[in-house]
Design a protein around this motif. Structure first.
Motif, PDB file in Angstrom:
ATOM      1  N   ALA A  58      44.065  47.830  46.403  1.00 40.46           N
ATOM      2  CA  ALA A  58      44.162  48.311  47.784  1.00 40.46           C
ATOM      3  C   ALA A  58      44.888  47.283  48.644  1.00 40.46           C
ATOM      4  O   ALA A  58      44.675  46.071  48.491  1.00 40.46           O
ATOM      5  CB  ALA A  58      42.766  48.576  48.347  1.00 40.46           C
ATOM      6  N   PRO A  59      45.755  47.745  49.545  1.00 43.41           N
ATOM      7  CA  PRO A  59      46.443  46.800  50.439  1.00 43.41           C
ATOM      8  C   PRO A  59      45.445  45.947  51.216  1.00 43.41           C
ATOM      9  O   PRO A  59      44.454  46.446  51.735  1.00 43.41           O
ATOM     10  CB  PRO A  59      47.225  47.722  51.395  1.00 43.41           C
ATOM     11  N   GLY A  60      45.696  44.648  51.265  1.00 44.88           N
ATOM     12  CA  GLY A  60      44.839  43.735  52.007  1.00 44.88           C
ATOM     13  C   GLY A  60      43.491  43.472  51.380  1.00 44.88           C
ATOM     14  O   GLY A  60      42.589  42.944  52.030  1.00 44.88           O
ATOM     15  N   SER A  61      43.331  43.795  50.102  1.00 46.30           N
ATOM     16  CA  SER A  61      42.050  43.617  49.436  1.00 46.30           C
ATOM     17  C   SER A  61      41.621  42.153  49.422  1.00 46.30           C
ATOM     18  O   SER A  61      42.419  41.265  49.105  1.00 46.30           O
ATOM     19  CB  SER A  61      42.129  44.119  47.991  1.00 46.30           C
ATOM     20  N   PRO A  62      40.346  41.890  49.723  1.00 49.13           N
ATOM     21  CA  PRO A  62      39.858  40.518  49.638  1.00 49.13           C
ATOM     22  C   PRO A  62      39.742  40.028  48.193  1.00 49.13           C
ATOM     23  O   PRO A  62      39.510  38.848  47.957  1.00 49.13           O
ATOM     24  CB  PRO A  62      38.480  40.585  50.300  1.00 49.13           C
ATOM     25  N   TYR A  63      39.916  40.926  47.234  1.00 48.14           N
ATOM     26  CA  TYR A  63      39.795  40.567  45.825  1.00 48.14           C
ATOM     27  C   TYR A  63      41.147  40.345  45.157  1.00 48.14           C
ATOM     28  O   TYR A  63      41.202  40.018  43.976  1.00 48.14           O
ATOM     29  CB  TYR A  63      39.024  41.651  45.073  1.00 48.14           C
ATOM     30  N   ALA A  64      42.232  40.528  45.890  1.00 51.65           N
ATOM     31  CA  ALA A  64      43.568  40.437  45.305  1.00 51.65           C
ATOM     32  C   ALA A  64      43.828  39.070  44.671  1.00 51.65           C
ATOM     33  O   ALA A  64      44.322  38.992  43.548  1.00 51.65           O
ATOM     34  CB  ALA A  64      44.625  40.764  46.355  1.00 51.65           C
ATOM     35  N   ARG A  65      43.489  38.002  45.363  1.00 49.08           N
ATOM     36  CA  ARG A  65      43.751  36.647  44.840  1.00 49.08           C
ATOM     37  C   ARG A  65      42.918  36.400  43.579  1.00 49.08           C
ATOM     38  O   ARG A  65      43.406  35.879  42.594  1.00 49.08           O
ATOM     39  CB  ARG A  65      43.429  35.600  45.916  1.00 49.08           C
ATOM     40  N   TYR A  66      41.652  36.785  43.609  1.00 54.90           N
ATOM     41  CA  TYR A  66      40.787  36.608  42.439  1.00 54.90           C
ATOM     42  C   TYR A  66      41.359  37.369  41.240  1.00 54.90           C
ATOM     43  O   TYR A  66      41.466  36.828  40.146  1.00 54.90           O
ATOM     44  CB  TYR A  66      39.367  37.091  42.737  1.00 54.90           C
ATOM     45  N   ALA A  67      41.728  38.626  41.453  1.00 53.66           N
ATOM     46  CA  ALA A  67      42.258  39.452  40.365  1.00 53.66           C
ATOM     47  C   ALA A  67      43.570  38.883  39.837  1.00 53.66           C
ATOM     48  O   ALA A  67      43.779  38.797  38.626  1.00 53.66           O
ATOM     49  CB  ALA A  67      42.449  40.890  40.850  1.00 53.66           C
ATOM     50  N   HIS A  68      44.439  38.469  40.735  1.00 50.80           N
ATOM     51  CA  HIS A  68      45.714  37.874  40.332  1.00 50.80           C
ATOM     52  C   HIS A  68      45.476  36.636  39.471  1.00 50.80           C
ATOM     53  O   HIS A  68      46.081  36.477  38.405  1.00 50.80           O
ATOM     54  CB  HIS A  68      46.540  37.516  41.565  1.00 50.80           C
ATOM     55  N   ASP A  69      44.613  35.758  39.934  1.00 48.75           N
ATOM     56  CA  ASP A  69      44.333  34.522  39.199  1.00 48.75           C
ATOM     57  C   ASP A  69      43.703  34.803  37.827  1.00 48.75           C
ATOM     58  O   ASP A  69      44.026  34.134  36.846  1.00 48.75           O
ATOM     59  CB  ASP A  69      43.423  33.601  40.008  1.00 48.75           C
ATOM     60  N   ALA A  70      42.804  35.778  37.768  1.00 47.88           N
ATOM     61  CA  ALA A  70      42.164  36.115  36.487  1.00 47.88           C
ATOM     62  C   ALA A  70      43.204  36.600  35.484  1.00 47.88           C
ATOM     63  O   ALA A  70      43.208  36.168  34.320  1.00 47.88           O
ATOM     64  CB  ALA A  70      41.084  37.175  36.701  1.00 47.88           C
ATOM     65  N   ILE A  71      44.081  37.472  35.920  1.00 43.18           N
ATOM     66  CA  ILE A  71      45.115  38.000  35.022  1.00 43.18           C
ATOM     67  C   ILE A  71      46.102  36.902  34.643  1.00 43.18           C
ATOM     68  O   ILE A  71      46.459  36.755  33.469  1.00 43.18           O
ATOM     69  CB  ILE A  71      45.821  39.210  35.655  1.00 43.18           C
ATOM     70  N   ALA A  72      46.538  36.114  35.619  1.00 44.78           N
ATOM     71  CA  ALA A  72      47.505  35.046  35.342  1.00 44.78           C
ATOM     72  C   ALA A  72      46.949  34.034  34.342  1.00 44.78           C
ATOM     73  O   ALA A  72      47.664  33.584  33.438  1.00 44.78           O
ATOM     74  CB  ALA A  72      47.895  34.345  36.640  1.00 44.78           C
ATOM     75  N   THR A  73      45.684  33.681  34.475  1.00 41.60           N
ATOM     76  CA  THR A  73      45.053  32.738  33.546  1.00 41.60           C
ATOM     77  C   THR A  73      45.028  33.318  32.137  1.00 41.60           C
ATOM     78  O   THR A  73      45.379  32.632  31.163  1.00 41.60           O
ATOM     79  CB  THR A  73      43.625  32.398  34.008  1.00 41.60           C
ATOM     80  N   PHE A  74      44.627  34.569  32.019  1.00 39.56           N
ATOM     81  CA  PHE A  74      44.552  35.211  30.704  1.00 39.56           C
ATOM     82  C   PHE A  74      45.942  35.288  30.069  1.00 39.56           C
ATOM     83  O   PHE A  74      46.126  34.975  28.890  1.00 39.56           O
ATOM     84  CB  PHE A  74      43.930  36.599  30.831  1.00 39.56           C
ATOM     85  N   VAL A  75      46.962  35.686  30.843  1.00 37.93           N
ATOM     86  CA  VAL A  75      48.330  35.782  30.315  1.00 37.93           C
ATOM     87  C   VAL A  75      48.822  34.407  29.864  1.00 37.93           C
ATOM     88  O   VAL A  75      49.380  34.265  28.772  1.00 37.93           O
ATOM     89  CB  VAL A  75      49.287  36.407  31.350  1.00 37.93           C
ATOM     90  N   ALA A  76      48.600  33.389  30.685  1.00 39.91           N
ATOM     91  CA  ALA A  76      49.072  32.042  30.334  1.00 39.91           C
ATOM     92  C   ALA A  76      48.418  31.525  29.056  1.00 39.91           C
ATOM     93  O   ALA A  76      49.101  30.994  28.160  1.00 39.91           O
ATOM     94  CB  ALA A  76      48.804  31.081  31.488  1.00 39.91           C
ATOM     95  N   GLU A  77      47.100  31.677  28.940  1.00 37.85           N
ATOM     96  CA  GLU A  77      46.393  31.150  27.770  1.00 37.85           C
ATOM     97  C   GLU A  77      46.718  31.939  26.501  1.00 37.85           C
ATOM     98  O   GLU A  77      46.890  31.357  25.428  1.00 37.85           O
ATOM     99  CB  GLU A  77      44.889  31.120  28.023  1.00 37.85           C
ATOM    100  N   LEU A  78      46.799  33.256  26.615  1.00 36.92           N
ATOM    101  CA  LEU A  78      47.153  34.053  25.443  1.00 36.92           C
ATOM    102  C   LEU A  78      48.600  33.817  25.045  1.00 36.92           C
ATOM    103  O   LEU A  78      48.920  33.737  23.854  1.00 36.92           O
ATOM    104  CB  LEU A  78      46.877  35.543  25.696  1.00 36.92           C
ATOM    105  N   SER A  79      49.495  33.645  26.013  1.00 39.33           N
ATOM    106  CA  SER A  79      50.898  33.325  25.711  1.00 39.33           C
ATOM    107  C   SER A  79      51.002  32.008  24.949  1.00 39.33           C
ATOM    108  O   SER A  79      51.762  31.895  23.982  1.00 39.33           O
ATOM    109  CB  SER A  79      51.724  33.234  26.997  1.00 39.33           C
ATOM    110  N   ALA A  80      50.236  31.018  25.370  1.00 40.52           N
ATOM    111  CA  ALA A  80      50.240  29.722  24.680  1.00 40.52           C
ATOM    112  C   ALA A  80      49.756  29.879  23.249  1.00 40.52           C
ATOM    113  O   ALA A  80      50.330  29.292  22.314  1.00 40.52           O
ATOM    114  CB  ALA A  80      49.378  28.716  25.436  1.00 40.52           C
ATOM    115  N   ALA A  81      48.715  30.666  23.047  1.00 41.37           N
ATOM    116  CA  ALA A  81      48.212  30.907  21.687  1.00 41.37           C
ATOM    117  C   ALA A  81      49.252  31.640  20.852  1.00 41.37           C
ATOM    118  O   ALA A  81      49.458  31.322  19.669  1.00 41.37           O
ATOM    119  CB  ALA A  81      46.909  31.703  21.737  1.00 41.37           C
TER     120      ALA A  81
END
Length: 185
Positions: A112-135
């Motif tokens: 949703a636009p302006g969601s207070p959870y956007a940063r949390y969700a972005h960071d969770a996905i980015a962390t998972f992508v980075a770690e799985l990419s490294a593996a």
């Protein structure tokens, strides 16, 4: 003089919030029913966390798995396939299922636009992508590792959501296994 925060009570409240969201949903969350369900008052929740959004973000942070540790010891494609299969199955039972139910709700709300959870969700996905990419790089997957990681993460998330909604264990297990095997060969 303000009373110091009781950190044990704070941790107990965060655990209760996660359990409440898993059982009741995030969409229409209101502090009063939440507080009553976890044995406190909305005033105390605000005292400990300032805002409803901060309370929820902190509760979610307690549920984030250590993704770096998950993939740390992966040395070959077979081990990575097994790790992802285990992660998929553990995400659907016990504490894993509670965390996943909450995370899926947050990811939906983050759209949703302006969601207070956007940063949390972005960071969770980015962390998972980075770690799985490294593996994936460690096991010599020659494809675009970020694209393969994104496909695996998004695909498994969809299959997990399918299972939580339909309860079809056999079909979703086959789908997850096929996704993992076709992505990591």
């Amino acid at each position: 003089m303000a009373r110091p925060l009781d950190h044990a009570k704070r941790a107990e409240l965060l655990h209760g919030v996660v359990e409440y969201i898993a059982a009741n949903g995030l969409a229409e969350l209101s502090l009063r029913p939440l507080a009553a369900a976890i044995g406190t008052s909305s005033r105390m929740l605000i005292y400990y966390f300032d805002t409803k959004e901060e309370l929820l973000v902190q509760a979610l942070a307690t549920q984030r798995p250590d993704i770096a540790a998950l993939f740390a010891d992966i040395a070959d494609a077979s081990a990575l396939r097994e790790c992802l299969t285990d992660f998929f199955e553990s995400s659907l039972s016990g504490d894993g299922a509670t965390s996943v139910r909450v995370l899926l709700q947050v990811l939906g709300a983050a759209c949703a636009p302006g969601s207070p959870y956007a940063r949390y969700a972005h960071d969770a996905i980015a962390t998972f992508v980075a770690e799985l990419s490294a593996a994936l790089r460690r096991v010599d997957i020659s494809d675009d590792t970020e694209a393969v990681a994104t496909l695996l993460i998004s695909g498994l998330r969809g299959v997990i959501q399918d299972r939580l909604i339909t309860g079809d264990v056999a079909r979703t297990a086959r789908a997850a296994q096929r996704l993992i095997e076709q992505s990591i060969h």
